[in-house]
Design a protein around this motif. Structure first.
Motif, PDB file in Angstrom:
ATOM      1  N   VAL A  93       0.150   5.242   0.259  1.00  0.00           N
ATOM      2  CA  VAL A  93      -0.816   5.518   1.347  1.00  0.00           C
ATOM      3  C   VAL A  93      -0.252   4.911   2.668  1.00  0.00           C
ATOM      4  CG1 VAL A  93      -3.097   5.210   1.951  1.00  0.00           C
ATOM      5  CG2 VAL A  93      -2.699   5.462  -0.291  1.00  0.00           C
ATOM      6  N   HIS A  94       0.165   5.660   3.366  1.00  0.00           N
ATOM      7  CA  HIS A  94       1.017   5.332   4.752  1.00  0.00           C
ATOM      8  C   HIS A  94       0.112   4.681   5.387  1.00  0.00           C
ATOM      9  CE1 HIS A  94       4.676   7.468   3.400  1.00  0.00           C
ATOM     10  NE2 HIS A  94       3.755   8.636   3.143  1.00  0.00           N
ATOM     11  N   ASP A  95      -0.977   4.842   5.768  1.00  0.00           N
ATOM     12  CA  ASP A  95      -2.139   4.176   6.605  1.00  0.00           C
ATOM     13  C   ASP A  95      -3.430   5.005   6.172  1.00  0.00           C
ATOM     14  OD1 ASP A  95      -2.886   6.556   8.374  1.00  0.00           O
ATOM     15  OD2 ASP A  95      -0.948   6.353   8.919  1.00  0.00           O
ATOM     16  N   ILE A  96      -4.482   4.206   6.739  1.00  0.00           N
ATOM     17  CA  ILE A  96      -5.824   4.471   6.406  1.00  0.00           C
ATOM     18  C   ILE A  96      -6.683   5.017   7.690  1.00  0.00           C
ATOM     19  CG2 ILE A  96      -6.115   3.495   4.146  1.00  0.00           C
ATOM     20  CD1 ILE A  96      -7.866   1.292   5.762  1.00  0.00           C
ATOM     21  N   SER A  97      -5.859   5.636   8.694  1.00  0.00           N
ATOM     22  CA  SER A  97      -6.405   6.049   9.878  1.00  0.00           C
ATOM     23  C   SER A  97      -7.695   7.051   9.759  1.00  0.00           C
ATOM     24  CB  SER A  97      -5.191   6.869  10.719  1.00  0.00           C
ATOM     25  OG  SER A  97      -4.686   7.706  10.470  1.00  0.00           O
ATOM     26  N   PHE A  98      -7.759   7.825   8.801  1.00  0.00           N
ATOM     27  CA  PHE A  98      -8.926   8.671   8.513  1.00  0.00           C
ATOM     28  C   PHE A  98      -9.971   7.712   8.468  1.00  0.00           C
ATOM     29  CE2 PHE A  98      -6.856   7.633   4.555  1.00  0.00           C
ATOM     30  CZ  PHE A  98      -7.978   7.406   3.655  1.00  0.00           C
ATOM     31  N   ARG A  99     -10.055   6.707   7.775  1.00  0.00           N
ATOM     32  CA  ARG A  99     -11.358   5.812   7.527  1.00  0.00           C
ATOM     33  C   ARG A  99     -11.404   4.881   8.761  1.00  0.00           C
ATOM     34  NH1 ARG A  99     -14.815   2.732   7.423  1.00  0.00           N
ATOM     35  NH2 ARG A  99     -15.640   1.665   5.615  1.00  0.00           N
ATOM     36  N   ALA A 108      -1.919   2.207 -10.827  1.00  0.00           N
ATOM     37  CA  ALA A 108      -1.638   1.020 -11.144  1.00  0.00           C
ATOM     38  C   ALA A 108      -0.984   0.081 -10.047  1.00  0.00           C
ATOM     39  CB  ALA A 108      -0.566   1.089 -12.335  1.00  0.00           C
ATOM     40  N   ARG A 109      -0.473   0.675  -9.025  1.00  0.00           N
ATOM     41  CA  ARG A 109      -0.053   0.265  -7.983  1.00  0.00           C
ATOM     42  C   ARG A 109      -0.164   1.066  -6.682  1.00  0.00           C
ATOM     43  NH1 ARG A 109      -0.027  -3.600 -10.743  1.00  0.00           N
ATOM     44  NH2 ARG A 109       1.487  -5.151 -11.025  1.00  0.00           N
ATOM     45  N   VAL A 110      -0.302   0.294  -5.494  1.00  0.00           N
ATOM     46  CA  VAL A 110      -0.538   1.053  -4.153  1.00  0.00           C
ATOM     47  C   VAL A 110       0.883   0.605  -3.395  1.00  0.00           C
ATOM     48  CG1 VAL A 110      -1.871   1.675  -2.285  1.00  0.00           C
ATOM     49  CG2 VAL A 110      -2.627   1.364  -4.572  1.00  0.00           C
ATOM     50  N   ILE A 111       1.523   1.680  -2.797  1.00  0.00           N
ATOM     51  CA  ILE A 111       2.453   1.366  -1.754  1.00  0.00           C
ATOM     52  C   ILE A 111       1.848   1.849  -0.281  1.00  0.00           C
ATOM     53  CG2 ILE A 111       5.086   1.594  -1.131  1.00  0.00           C
ATOM     54  CD1 ILE A 111       5.603   2.316  -4.097  1.00  0.00           C
ATOM     55  N   THR A 112       2.177   0.795   0.676  1.00  0.00           N
ATOM     56  CA  THR A 112       1.758   1.162   2.021  1.00  0.00           C
ATOM     57  C   THR A 112       3.312   0.705   2.926  1.00  0.00           C
ATOM     58  OG1 THR A 112       0.322   1.166   3.748  1.00  0.00           O
ATOM     59  CG2 THR A 112       0.718  -0.876   3.018  1.00  0.00           C
ATOM     60  N   SER A 131      -0.814  -2.430   7.472  1.00  0.00           N
ATOM     61  CA  SER A 131      -1.502  -1.224   7.137  1.00  0.00           C
ATOM     62  C   SER A 131      -2.134  -2.039   5.569  1.00  0.00           C
ATOM     63  CB  SER A 131      -0.482  -0.066   6.663  1.00  0.00           C
ATOM     64  OG  SER A 131      -1.152   0.786   5.830  1.00  0.00           O
ATOM     65  N   ARG A 132      -1.219  -2.780   4.822  1.00  0.00           N
ATOM     66  CA  ARG A 132      -1.796  -3.491   3.639  1.00  0.00           C
ATOM     67  C   ARG A 132      -3.116  -4.249   4.138  1.00  0.00           C
ATOM     68  NH1 ARG A 132      -0.915  -8.543   1.112  1.00  0.00           N
ATOM     69  NH2 ARG A 132      -0.975  -8.408  -1.021  1.00  0.00           N
ATOM     70  N   ARG A 133      -3.048  -5.263   5.237  1.00  0.00           N
ATOM     71  CA  ARG A 133      -4.231  -5.867   5.480  1.00  0.00           C
ATOM     72  C   ARG A 133      -5.439  -4.972   5.983  1.00  0.00           C
ATOM     73  NH1 ARG A 133      -0.124  -9.002   8.648  1.00  0.00           N
ATOM     74  NH2 ARG A 133      -0.798  -7.595  10.548  1.00  0.00           N
ATOM     75  N   ASP A 134      -4.989  -3.731   6.292  1.00  0.00           N
ATOM     76  CA  ASP A 134      -6.355  -2.758   6.793  1.00  0.00           C
ATOM     77  C   ASP A 134      -6.911  -2.496   5.323  1.00  0.00           C
ATOM     78  OD1 ASP A 134      -6.132  -2.875   9.335  1.00  0.00           O
ATOM     79  OD2 ASP A 134      -4.815  -1.198   9.566  1.00  0.00           O
ATOM     80  N   ILE A 135      -6.024  -1.789   4.315  1.00  0.00           N
ATOM     81  CA  ILE A 135      -6.510  -1.467   3.176  1.00  0.00           C
ATOM     82  C   ILE A 135      -7.237  -2.579   2.158  1.00  0.00           C
ATOM     83  CG2 ILE A 135      -5.669  -0.494   0.763  1.00  0.00           C
ATOM     84  CD1 ILE A 135      -3.214   0.617   2.385  1.00  0.00           C
ATOM     85  N   ALA A 163       1.314  -3.247  -2.486  1.00  0.00           N
ATOM     86  CA  ALA A 163       2.672  -3.575  -1.771  1.00  0.00           C
ATOM     87  C   ALA A 163       3.180  -2.968  -0.444  1.00  0.00           C
ATOM     88  CB  ALA A 163       3.850  -3.634  -2.656  1.00  0.00           C
ATOM     89  N   ALA A 164       3.633  -3.819   0.603  1.00  0.00           N
ATOM     90  CA  ALA A 164       3.878  -3.221   1.901  1.00  0.00           C
ATOM     91  C   ALA A 164       5.524  -3.154   1.726  1.00  0.00           C
ATOM     92  CB  ALA A 164       3.681  -4.355   3.201  1.00  0.00           C
ATOM     93  N   ILE A 165       6.099  -1.917   1.839  1.00  0.00           N
ATOM     94  CA  ILE A 165       7.442  -1.772   1.735  1.00  0.00           C
ATOM     95  C   ILE A 165       7.950  -0.862   2.941  1.00  0.00           C
ATOM     96  CG2 ILE A 165       9.347  -0.612   0.280  1.00  0.00           C
ATOM     97  CD1 ILE A 165       7.480  -0.844  -2.317  1.00  0.00           C
TER      98      ILE A 165
END
Length: 394
Positions: free
Chosen positions: A106-112, A138-142, A147-151, A163-165
């Motif tokens: 999930v590259h970002d949650i700007s839609f939210r 099982a895992r989410v990559i951003t 962006s991780r803090r926002d999620i 994980a922020a990668i």
């Protein structure tokens, strides 16, 4: 591992989602592992989009529409092919139907966070599907810590799950040195030669016969292009700049060329409005020409999960100006001018300053070329592969 990839983004124009799959798969396939990858899509994928490898296969899985494909067709294919893990972007099959662990990027949650930037239908679909996909995965990559803090703040998911990668610099973006190395050659002369060659190519291919500022991105509200157009108009009128503003990107929504011309006219009159140029979508192979030829690359976005264009521009030797929106300072460090996203006067001053301050231009170029070395797809692939292993072995 047998890893499945939701490769539907590979069947369209080059966008951020397509660049992500192309670059990540190129890097994953270079790793010395026993992994095999099966890339699934509704429409056939051009084989030239990905490297030929015995560890990679492409499969077209038909379905009536994308929703049916995600819900039913993809899980059936994963089960048939005995896939150990599936990697998707944003939306995912239902966990109860999926025969393997899910990793979603999930590259970002700007839609939210900024629903006003999205058409109602897109906003509704994203808000329905993406949170559910993240909960089931099982895992989410951003792409960034911001962006991780926002999620985490919005969706209250377990911190260890996300994980922020950072992304890497795509292939093809670099600054060639057209002059022989010399102890007496000044770096500024080399960069000047690069820019002059690129300007000739930009004139030949795009009809750009003078100096210009460059912006790249889908024409949509969060790219903040109206503010940039007005700031360009102000800078042009206040400082007598002869520049054009070249805005590259496919048509999106809420940011029509006429509206951008009106903004430039508000800042600098009719001449500024006439100095806006819209080449439309430009393929990745041609973008380096524009990056090398421009006097500055401007990225005034109001929000990004990462932001590849500033990296691409720095790799091509362009002085870069970005907004202070989340993720941008994290990406560019001290290698770009950072300007308040909503301050039109500050943006006008930054554009004029780069044109008028040759030492600043050179410093930004040198810092940018050093900065981009920190972002490689090899590192992104290594960290992504670690997430695969963690997802399969919780």
């Amino acid at each position: 591992m047998r890893i499945g990839i939701d490769g539907r983004a590979l069947t369209g124009n080059f966008t951020g989602d397509r660049t992500y799959w192309r670059s990540l798969l190129h890097a994953l396939l270079k790793r010395e592992t026993d992994d095999t990858f099966v890339v699934y899509s509704r429409a056939p994928i051009d084989p030239s989009a990905l490297p030929a490898s015995p560890a990679l296969s492409l499969q077209t899985v038909p379905a009536a529409n994308d929703r049916v494909w995600t819900l039913l067709a993809l899980p059936r294919a994963l089960r048939r092919d005995q896939i150990d893990l599936v990697h998707v972007q944003y939306t995912a099959p239902p966990a109860r139907l999926c025969p393997c662990p899910i990793v979603t990027t999930v590259h970002d949650i700007s839609f939210r966070l900024f629903p006003q930037w999205f058409p109602a239908r897109h906003r509704l679909l994203l808000n329905l599907t993406v949170p559910l996909a993240m909960r089931q995965a099982a895992r989410v990559i951003t792409d960034s810590e911001s962006s991780r803090r926002d999620i985490l703040r919005v969706y209250a998911l377990p911190p260890a799950k996300i994980a922020a990668i950072p992304l890497g610099l795509p292939d093809g973006f670099s600054t060639p040195d057209p002059l022989p190395a010399s102890a007496t050659l000044q770096p500024a002369l080399t960069m000047q030669a690069v820019q002059e060659i690129a300007r000739g190519e930009a004139n030949q291919r795009f009809g750009l016969d003078g100096p210009f500022f460059l912006a790249v991105g889908v024409l949509q509200p969060r790219k903040n292009l109206r503010l940039l157009a007005e700031a360009f108009g102000r800078a042009r009128r206040a400082h007598g700049l002869p520049h054009r503003l070249v805005i590259v990107g496919k048509a999106g929504w809420g940011t029509e060329p006429d509206a951008l011309r009106d903004a430039a006219r508000r800042g600098g009159g009719t001449e500024a409005a006439d100095a806006l140029t819209f080449p439309g979508y430009v393929a990745d192979d041609d973008l380096p020409i524009l990056y090398r030829a421009c006097d500055a690359f401007a990225y005034p976005s109001l929000y990004e999960g990462f932001g590849l264009p500033p990296l691409e521009a720095m790799a091509c030797g362009a002085p870069v100006v970005v907004s202070d929106a989340p993720a941008m300072p994290e990406v560019v460090g001290d290698a770009a001018l950072i300007v308040a996203a909503q301050d039109v006067e500050a943006w006008a001053a930054a554009l004029a300053r780069i044109v008028q301050d040759a030492p600043l231009r050179q410093a930004l170029r040198e810092r940018g070329l050093a900065r981009v070395r920190q972002f490689t797809w090899q590192e992104t692939a290594a960290r992504t592969h670690a997430i695969y292993q963690a997802a399969c072995n919780p």
